[in-house]
Design a protein around this motif. Sequence first.
Motif, PDB file in Angstrom:
ATOM      1  N   PHE A  93       0.864  -1.171   0.000  1.00 14.97           N
ATOM      2  CA  PHE A  93       0.000   0.000   0.000  1.00 14.97           C
ATOM      3  C   PHE A  93       0.909   1.232   0.000  1.00 14.97           C
ATOM      4  N   PRO A  94       0.976   1.976  -1.093  1.00 14.54           N
ATOM      5  CA  PRO A  94       1.984   3.039  -1.217  1.00 14.54           C
ATOM      6  C   PRO A  94       1.834   4.169  -0.229  1.00 14.54           C
ATOM      7  N   GLU A 100       3.409  -0.381   8.669  1.00 16.80           N
ATOM      8  CA  GLU A 100       1.983  -0.649   8.505  1.00 16.80           C
ATOM      9  C   GLU A 100       1.743  -1.714   7.439  1.00 16.80           C
ATOM     10  N   ASN A 101       2.530  -1.704   6.390  1.00 19.82           N
ATOM     11  CA  ASN A 101       2.388  -2.720   5.351  1.00 19.82           C
ATOM     12  C   ASN A 101       2.655  -4.122   5.891  1.00 19.82           C
ATOM     13  N   VAL A 102       3.681  -4.254   6.706  1.00 20.24           N
ATOM     14  CA  VAL A 102       3.986  -5.568   7.270  1.00 20.24           C
ATOM     15  C   VAL A 102       2.906  -5.984   8.267  1.00 20.24           C
ATOM     16  N   GLU A 103       2.364  -5.017   9.011  1.00 15.90           N
ATOM     17  CA  GLU A 103       1.266  -5.327   9.923  1.00 15.90           C
ATOM     18  C   GLU A 103       0.043  -5.825   9.155  1.00 15.90           C
ATOM     19  N   LEU A 158      10.731  -4.770   0.914  1.00 16.49           N
ATOM     20  CA  LEU A 158       9.501  -4.722   1.701  1.00 16.49           C
ATOM     21  C   LEU A 158       8.519  -5.797   1.250  1.00 16.49           C
ATOM     22  N   GLU A 159       8.413  -6.002  -0.050  1.00 16.02           N
ATOM     23  CA  GLU A 159       7.544  -7.056  -0.566  1.00 16.02           C
ATOM     24  C   GLU A 159       7.953  -8.417  -0.010  1.00 16.02           C
ATOM     25  N   LEU A 160       9.250  -8.629   0.091  1.00 17.02           N
ATOM     26  CA  LEU A 160       9.717  -9.895   0.647  1.00 17.02           C
ATOM     27  C   LEU A 160       9.364 -10.000   2.129  1.00 17.02           C
ATOM     28  N   ALA A 161       9.442  -8.887   2.850  1.00 17.96           N
ATOM     29  CA  ALA A 161       9.068  -8.896   4.270  1.00 17.96           C
ATOM     30  C   ALA A 161       7.595  -9.249   4.436  1.00 17.96           C
TER      31      ALA A 161
END
Length: 254
Positions: A93-94, A100-103, A158-161
């Motif tokens: 989510f840009p 927050e993305n990982v959450e 981040l995508e990998l996370a």
Amino acid sequence: MTDDFLLETRGLTREFSGFTAVNKVDLRVRRHSIHALIGPNGAGKTTCFNLITKFLQPSSGAILLDGRDITRTKPADVARLGMVRSFQISATFPQLTSLENVEVALQRSLGRSFHFWRSKRTLAPLREQAMTLLDDVGLAFAANRVVADLPYGQKRALELATTLALNPEMLLLDEPTAGMGREDVARTVALIRRISPNRTILMVEHNLSVVADLSDRITVLARGEILAEGAYGAISTDPRVKEAYMGKGEPAHV
């Protein structure tokens, strides 16, 4: 022994209106290894990858995960069994921060939607786990940065996370270094190596230096069929592989 292999395909075939894109592929990916799927343009790599990750259904053949037939299993159900394709669950989510993305991904792994309306206090139990994942991919420093402001390489990390938030036993990576500069490629290679212990990784990758650096075993496809298989040293000197990439009479650097 079958138990040594987490993923197997048996006679995997896909036809499109009379054209056979993948033809009777028998692939075996050893548990806790990094296995690369390579080949020249048009070799059938993407089709094979899409069959394994259930974005396409095979015309014939079977796919087994840890001995279980998943040939007709839906992608979401396969993910729950522990095999995850990175982009399946890693769309970011840009306008949210990295944290927050990982959450979001962690809540998805728990089978519920992200609760935007909840207070930060109620989401606190996920925060520590999310920070650990960001640290694993070298992004702890960017936890509070909005994703839209991150450079391309950091977005891929981040995508990998967010993928790792599902704690997959098997990770499928489609061109993990595509579009990256040399420094980002080096970081991504180091990252994949760092997360690989106790995981099985299958990747499609065009960058052969990355393949050489990371892979325990390589499968080469050509015209939809397995042309060669083995360690990089053997693959890189195989005349059939050189011809497939470069054509007869051409110098090859595979």
